[in-house]
Design an enzyme around this catalytic site. Structure first.
Site, mmCIF file in Angstrom:
data_model
loop_
_atom_site.group_PDB
_atom_site.id
_atom_site.type_symbol
_atom_site.label_atom_id
_atom_site.label_comp_id
_atom_site.label_asym_id
_atom_site.label_seq_id
_atom_site.Cartn_x
_atom_site.Cartn_y
_atom_site.Cartn_z
ATOM 1 N N ILE A 242 64.262 61.160 43.648
ATOM 2 C CA ILE A 242 62.877 60.674 43.694
ATOM 3 C C ILE A 242 62.395 60.643 45.155
ATOM 4 O O ILE A 242 61.771 59.689 45.600
ATOM 5 C CB ILE A 242 62.742 59.279 43.047
ATOM 6 C CG1 ILE A 242 63.795 58.299 43.609
ATOM 7 C CG2 ILE A 242 62.846 59.376 41.530
ATOM 8 C CD1 ILE A 242 63.579 56.867 43.160
ATOM 9 N N HIS B 101 60.053 62.207 46.635
ATOM 10 C CA HIS B 101 58.598 62.085 46.813
ATOM 11 C C HIS B 101 58.160 60.617 46.814
ATOM 12 O O HIS B 101 57.233 60.243 47.547
ATOM 13 C CB HIS B 101 57.868 62.850 45.704
ATOM 14 C CG HIS B 101 58.173 62.362 44.321
ATOM 15 N ND1 HIS B 101 59.327 62.700 43.645
ATOM 16 C CD2 HIS B 101 57.484 61.546 43.493
ATOM 17 C CE1 HIS B 101 59.326 62.134 42.455
ATOM 18 N NE2 HIS B 101 58.217 61.416 42.342
ATOM 19 N N TYR B 102 58.814 59.790 46.021
ATOM 20 C CA TYR B 102 58.501 58.355 45.968
ATOM 21 C C TYR B 102 58.838 57.703 47.311
ATOM 22 O O TYR B 102 58.053 56.913 47.845
ATOM 23 C CB TYR B 102 59.299 57.711 44.829
ATOM 24 C CG TYR B 102 59.223 56.218 44.764
ATOM 25 C CD1 TYR B 102 58.082 55.573 44.304
ATOM 26 C CD2 TYR B 102 60.311 55.428 45.147
ATOM 27 C CE1 TYR B 102 58.012 54.188 44.229
ATOM 28 C CE2 TYR B 102 60.254 54.050 45.075
ATOM 29 C CZ TYR B 102 59.106 53.432 44.616
ATOM 30 O OH TYR B 102 59.049 52.066 44.558
ATOM 31 N N TYR B 103 59.989 58.055 47.870
ATOM 32 C CA TYR B 103 60.375 57.490 49.160
ATOM 33 C C TYR B 103 59.471 57.976 50.287
ATOM 34 O O TYR B 103 59.160 57.207 51.210
ATOM 35 C CB TYR B 103 61.839 57.802 49.464
ATOM 36 C CG TYR B 103 62.774 56.818 48.821
ATOM 37 C CD1 TYR B 103 63.139 55.656 49.491
ATOM 38 C CD2 TYR B 103 63.269 57.029 47.532
ATOM 39 C CE1 TYR B 103 63.972 54.728 48.897
ATOM 40 C CE2 TYR B 103 64.099 56.102 46.935
ATOM 41 C CZ TYR B 103 64.447 54.951 47.621
ATOM 42 O OH TYR B 103 65.263 54.022 47.020
ATOM 43 N N LYS C 72 56.358 55.808 50.003
ATOM 44 C CA LYS C 72 56.606 54.446 50.469
ATOM 45 C C LYS C 72 56.793 54.397 51.990
ATOM 46 O O LYS C 72 56.269 53.508 52.674
ATOM 47 C CB LYS C 72 57.846 53.864 49.762
ATOM 48 C CG LYS C 72 57.615 53.508 48.309
ATOM 49 C CD LYS C 72 56.546 52.438 48.179
ATOM 50 C CE LYS C 72 56.416 51.900 46.779
ATOM 51 N NZ LYS C 72 55.297 50.925 46.663
#
Length: 214
Positions: free
Chosen positions: A126, A128-130, A133
């Site tokens: 994941i 892209h999520y990190y 964020k």
């Protein structure tokens, strides 16, 4: 202190809204995306407004106007693609920071992700999520707002214990959503957390003590 909760209908958001509603130190305004969600909060005696993180910054600013602090606990959710993650977790977060500044809200608490500040420790699955964020957090640090960034580990739905580990860097771990909400409540006006970010997992230290030991 009146707290504007972005992502109030999410799992952490709902727990936080309940804690704020029960508190004698805070009042709460819940921001949600749908009128049906707002009505559900209103039926519980919670002030609620409808606004969209993918909409205009001015819409978010109008919804937050009159509050003293913002808590960002929204997320695109695990079922969406990378595009939604960028639109909500990154651009939506930045728009909420711009909105805070435009209506004079100085206090801002961000719910991020464990080790989001260290690229070498990101979860590749994941990533892209990190990325979202990481850069939302960086924009917050540079915003001039009085920020606190909580970086919780893997989120659990089990009951909270009221005990956590909180530090600049923690290895992999998990934490009940209930304890994340309790930690947000604990940092809201705790000056030692101002202009700081920390990782958060379950641990052995009561939340108030863990915050004081940061």
């Amino acid at each position: 202190m009146k707290v504007f909760v972005i992502g109030a209908h999410g799992q952490i958001g709902q727990k936080l809204v309940h804690l704020l509603q029960q508190s004698d130190r805070y009042t709460v305004r819940a921001m949600v995306r749908r009128e049906s969600q707002a009505e559900s909060f209103r039926q519980s005696g919670v002030e609620a407004v409808v606004a969209d993180l993918e909409g205009r910054m001015e819409e978010i600013a109008a919804a937050a106007n009159g509050c003293d602090a913002i808590v960002f606990t929204a997320g695109s959710g695990g079922h969406t693609g990378a595009d939604k993650t960028l639109l909500v977790d990154l651009d939506g977060a930045v728009k909420s920071m711009e909105a805070a500044k435009s209506v004079g809200i100085q206090r801002y608490v961000m719910v991020s992700a464990l080790q989001a500040h260290r690229r070498e420790n990101w979860n590749e699955r994941i990533k892209h999520y990190y990325v979202a964020k990481h850069y939302a957090d960086r924009m917050l640090v540079q915003s001039g707002l009085t920020y606190t960034i909580l970086r919780p580990g893997r989120l659990l739905n089990e009951p909270g214990t009221g005990r956590i580990s909180a530090a600049e860097n923690l290895s992999r771990g998990s934490v009940p959503r209930e304890d994340v909400a309790r930690t947000i409540l604990a940092v809201l006006d705790e000056e030692r957390t101002f202009h700081r970010g920390f990782d958060l997992t379950s641990g052995d230290t009561p939340i108030p003590e863990a915050i004081k030991n940061l």
